[in-house]
Design a protein around this motif. Structure first.
Motif, PDB file in Angstrom:
ATOM      1  N   TRP A  40     -10.060   9.320   1.671  1.00 48.69           N
ATOM      2  CA  TRP A  40     -10.882   8.888   2.701  1.00 48.69           C
ATOM      3  C   TRP A  40     -10.280   8.366   3.881  1.00 48.69           C
ATOM      4  O   TRP A  40     -10.357   8.859   5.160  1.00 48.69           O
ATOM      5  N   ASP A  41      -8.851   7.795   3.667  1.00 49.03           N
ATOM      6  CA  ASP A  41      -7.980   7.363   4.966  1.00 49.03           C
ATOM      7  C   ASP A  41      -7.673   8.582   5.764  1.00 49.03           C
ATOM      8  O   ASP A  41      -7.529   8.224   6.972  1.00 49.03           O
ATOM      9  N   GLU A  42      -7.073   9.464   4.901  1.00 46.39           N
ATOM     10  CA  GLU A  42      -6.631  10.821   5.691  1.00 46.39           C
ATOM     11  C   GLU A  42      -7.895  11.583   6.405  1.00 46.39           C
ATOM     12  O   GLU A  42      -7.757  11.687   7.640  1.00 46.39           O
TER      13      GLU A  42
ATOM     14  N   ASP B  83      -9.775   6.348  -2.054  1.00 46.67           N
ATOM     15  CA  ASP B  83      -9.446   5.685  -0.731  1.00 46.67           C
ATOM     16  C   ASP B  83      -8.221   6.474  -0.036  1.00 46.67           C
ATOM     17  O   ASP B  83      -8.505   6.570   1.225  1.00 46.67           O
ATOM     18  N   THR B  84      -7.648   7.320  -0.858  1.00 43.81           N
ATOM     19  CA  THR B  84      -6.288   7.908  -0.120  1.00 43.81           C
ATOM     20  C   THR B  84      -6.869   8.899   0.543  1.00 43.81           C
ATOM     21  O   THR B  84      -6.506   9.231   1.916  1.00 43.81           O
TER      22      THR B  84
ATOM     23  N   THR C 138       0.059  11.516   2.955  1.00 40.31           N
ATOM     24  CA  THR C 138      -0.361  12.075   4.138  1.00 40.31           C
ATOM     25  C   THR C 138       0.622  13.253   4.642  1.00 40.31           C
ATOM     26  O   THR C 138       1.551  13.524   3.928  1.00 40.31           O
TER      27      THR C 138
ATOM     28  N   LYS D 144     -10.393  10.195   7.793  1.00 36.77           N
ATOM     29  CA  LYS D 144     -10.694   8.928   8.974  1.00 36.77           C
ATOM     30  C   LYS D 144      -9.975   9.242   9.885  1.00 36.77           C
ATOM     31  O   LYS D 144     -10.289   9.651  11.114  1.00 36.77           O
ATOM     32  N   ARG D 145      -8.570   9.215   9.732  1.00 42.32           N
ATOM     33  CA  ARG D 145      -7.722   9.504  10.637  1.00 42.32           C
ATOM     34  C   ARG D 145      -7.821  11.101  11.448  1.00 42.32           C
ATOM     35  O   ARG D 145      -7.706  11.089  12.517  1.00 42.32           O
TER      36      ARG D 145
ATOM     37  N   CYS E 251       0.688   5.318   1.101  1.00 40.27           N
ATOM     38  CA  CYS E 251       0.207   6.410   2.160  1.00 40.27           C
ATOM     39  C   CYS E 251       0.702   7.676   1.815  1.00 40.27           C
ATOM     40  O   CYS E 251       1.889   8.095   1.523  1.00 40.27           O
TER      41      CYS E 251
ATOM     42  N   SER F 268       0.956  -1.304   0.025  1.00 35.41           N
ATOM     43  CA  SER F 268      -0.107   0.077  -0.007  1.00 35.41           C
ATOM     44  C   SER F 268       0.927   1.134  -0.066  1.00 35.41           C
ATOM     45  O   SER F 268       2.031   1.339   0.355  1.00 35.41           O
TER      46      SER F 268
ATOM     47  N   LYS G 253     -16.664   5.026   0.624  1.00 39.62           N
ATOM     48  CA  LYS G 253     -15.690   5.376  -0.438  1.00 39.62           C
ATOM     49  C   LYS G 253     -16.367   5.745  -1.787  1.00 39.62           C
ATOM     50  O   LYS G 253     -17.357   5.031  -1.858  1.00 39.62           O
TER      51      LYS G 253
ATOM     52  N   PRO H 195     -17.271   3.655   6.603  1.00 38.91           N
ATOM     53  CA  PRO H 195     -16.785   4.101   5.245  1.00 38.91           C
ATOM     54  C   PRO H 195     -17.567   4.250   4.037  1.00 38.91           C
ATOM     55  O   PRO H 195     -18.594   3.069   4.102  1.00 38.91           O
TER      56      PRO H 195
END
Length: 630
Positions: A444-446, A441-442, A118, A448-449, A116, A114, A266, A264
């Protein structure tokens, strides 16, 4: 080879003067003879190769018996060029990520996996590979801070690096630097915790204005979320609503907060995100069609299983299973599951939730008796389900205690985007679901954090109902306060620490410079940084701006509290000017106005300040690094 050649000559002579039968016999005998000799030669060659390989393996095994290498001992490790370069690179990485205009970092390994993207400290530290032993101390300390407080990770990292570099630059003994750093830290924390500090704001929970500003500041500082202002305002309101739903209605002195679950979605618009009280359990659309909730006037009785109800023997654990001859083990397990189902029917259960899989026959049995069965809910939902329903998770197939059951107000089916959910509405809504949407996805992951950080920060604010001014203003104000104290009240510090006036001034200036470097790290486009000589706040202008009339070029300070139309005078950051006591009275009307302030979490920033100074002191005190290279 020689035997085969001689045999071929003999066969050639014999084949001339003999019958065709004898010719065939001679041919077969000759081929057999050659085959036997070739086979013998091959076996001898294989044996030689085996002996060679065994000798190689023996030599390799002997290498494991070699004596261990002595440990590598490095004296004065902070003076090495390797450490200085490594620290400078790390500081450059974290500094360039800082603030709303921070630059993004893409982290991935060399063998795939994966990727990341960020600018957050939590993701950065988790994916950054560090090999230098001293830098490992720093990153471990940062990760511990972020795991406890979620916010101000980059603040802590930049300040710690600046303190180490500045201490090395002034050339004083580590003992003196460490002693005075501790005193200056105490001076900072005492001032920030006092009532006279104009950077600290008391939070009034009867109004949501400051809490919204706090959440909005966290979202704005994470550019990898790729949000526009409208989306930031929408998500900020959802996060605050989700947090408020976790507070019990009849809360007294001792508050036990509920839980917010992030679901989620997405590929959807951010503006489609929403918050619902209760718990959403994602299920296939075919299951929603088969299972229709039973309408009841009162609440639904719930059983929650943390063990598998699939009937697999692998779920029984380790040990020996004794089976009587002629008994079908599968049938026996299925009968036990059906007996469990009969008990659930007799106890009047309406809803069965299982962390793992439910056997199809048991599902069918429960469905016939109008009991809703939902399996594969996952381990992440077990704690929220137990809290929302009041159940005790059941871990065996034996008889169930009546105290293990719980209840919910209602169960509905709903759809968001392309996903189908069962929506559990608890009797007391201290658990909520935040349906979080983003485009890929990218991002959304950021996001979420970031939402998890904001929710944690709000929880910390309930414990300590204060917030600090952000945007670099607290750092520049604090630097101005320390300079004033050192210039006008040095006697007590000199008396308590046994240092000279020159040493105190050098170390205090290094400390203040480290704080101001934090503010400078917010500027990534080459702009100039100023500070006003009344409040000591942070101001930013474009590079090479004419300094004829600052009022026309400046708008508001970094935190947004003051505007440039007041009677202020400015000076470039780090320029020489007379030390001044920044104003320590915060106007109440300024805080209660409709200004969109940039704010920081009080608890996280105080902790980050302490961790940065203490970690820097620990590293400065290192005189040897011993590495085992075996």
């Amino acid at each position: 080879k020689e035997a085969a050649f001689n045999l071929s000559l003999i066969l050639k002579e014999e084949m001339k003067n003999t019958s065709w039968i004898r010719k065939n016999w001679l041919l077969v005998a000759g081929v057999s003879f050659i085959g036997v000799h070739l086979g013998t030669y091959f076996l001898q060659w294989s044996a030689k190769q085996s002996v060679k390989s065994q000798s190689v393996i023996k030599r390799k095994n002997m290498s494991h018996l070699e004596a261990k290498k002595p440990s590598l001992c490095e004296s004065e490790p902070l003076a090495s060029e390797r450490f200085r370069t490594t620290l400078s690179v790390f500081k450059g990485i974290v500094s360039s990520c800082y603030g709303p205009t921070g630059r993004l970092k893409q982290l991935h390994n060399g063998i795939g996996g994966s990727v990341c993207t960020t600018s957050q400290s939590s993701a950065l530290l988790a994916n950054l590979s560090v090999t230098h032993p001293i830098l490992k101390i720093l990153t471990t300390s940062l990760q511990n801070h972020v795991s406890c407080f979620s916010d101000c990770g980059l603040f802590t990292a930049i300040l710690c690096c600046n303190l180490i570099e500045n201490a090395q630059r002034i050339g004083l003994t580590p003992t003196t630097v460490i002693k005075l750093n501790k005193h200056l830290l105490s001076l900072c924390t005492s001032y920030l915790s006092s009532e006279v500090c104009c950077c600290r704001i008391s939070v009034d929970f009867s109004s949501t204005h400051l809490l919204l500003c706090l959440v909005r500041s966290i979202l704005t500082s994470k550019p990898a979320c790729m949000l526009i202002k409208k989306e930031i305002d929408h998500v900020s309101a959802l996060i605050l609503k989700a947090f408020l739903l976790t507070i019990p209605e009849n809360a007294k002195d001792h508050i036990i907060l509920g839980k917010s679950i992030i679901i989620p979605l997405k590929g959807q618009r951010v503006i489609d995100s929403t918050v619902l009280p209760g718990i959403l359990i994602e299920v296939p659309d075919i299951q929603v069609m088969k299972i229709l909730p039973v309408k009841k006037s009162d609440s639904l009785k719930v059983a929650l299983f943390c063990s598998s109800l699939s009937g697999d023997l692998s779920d029984t654990g380790e040990g020996t299973v004794l089976v009587t001859y002629g008994v079908s083990l599968e049938n026996a397990v299925l009968e036990q599951l059906l007996n469990l189902g009969r008990q659930l029917v007799n106890d009047g259960v309406d809803l069965v939730l299982c962390q793992k899989v439910i056997h199809p026959s048991l599902k069918q049995f429960l469905s016939v008796h109008h009991i809703i069965a939902i399996d594969r809910v996952g381990v992440a939902l077990m704690e929220p389900l137990s809290k929302a329903t009041g159940t005790q998770p059941i871990g065996s197939l034996d008889s169930i205690s009546p105290n293990s059951y719980g209840s919910v107000k209602d169960l509905r089916s709903t759809k968001f985007g392309s996903k189908h959910f069962f929506h559990l509405l608890p009797n007391e809504a201290t658990v909520c679901s935040l349906l979080l949407c983003n485009r890929n996805d990218t991002t959304w992951d950021e996001l979420k954090r970031t939402c998890q950080t904001a929710l944690h920060v709000l929880q910390l604010t309930i414990k300590e109902p204060y917030i600090l001014l952000g945007g670099g203003c607290t750092e520049t104000h604090l630097a101005a306060y320390i300079r004033y104290k050192i210039c006008n009240e040095p006697e007590n510090i000199l008396k308590d620490n046994g240092c000279t006036q020159v040493e105190l001034q050098l170390i205090a200036e290094a400390f203040c410079s480290a704080l101001e470097s934090l503010a400078r790290s917010l500027e990534h486009d080459g702009g100039d940084i100023l500070t006003d000589l009344k409040y000591g706040h942070f101001w930013s202008v474009q590079a090479n701006s004419p300094s004829v009339n600052w009022q026309d070029l400046l708008s508001r300070c970094g935190c947004g509290l003051y505007n440039s139309q007041e009677e202020l005078s400015w000076s470039f950051l780090r320029s020489t000017h007379q030390a001044f006591m920044p104003q320590t009275c915060l106007p109440h009307e300024a805080v209660s106005s409709d200004n969109n302030l940039t704010l920081d979490c009080f608890t996280s920033k105080i902790s980050g300040l302490q961790v940065a100074v203490e970690t820097a002191n620990l590293i400065l005190d290192l005189s040897y690094v011993i590495e085992d290279n075996n």
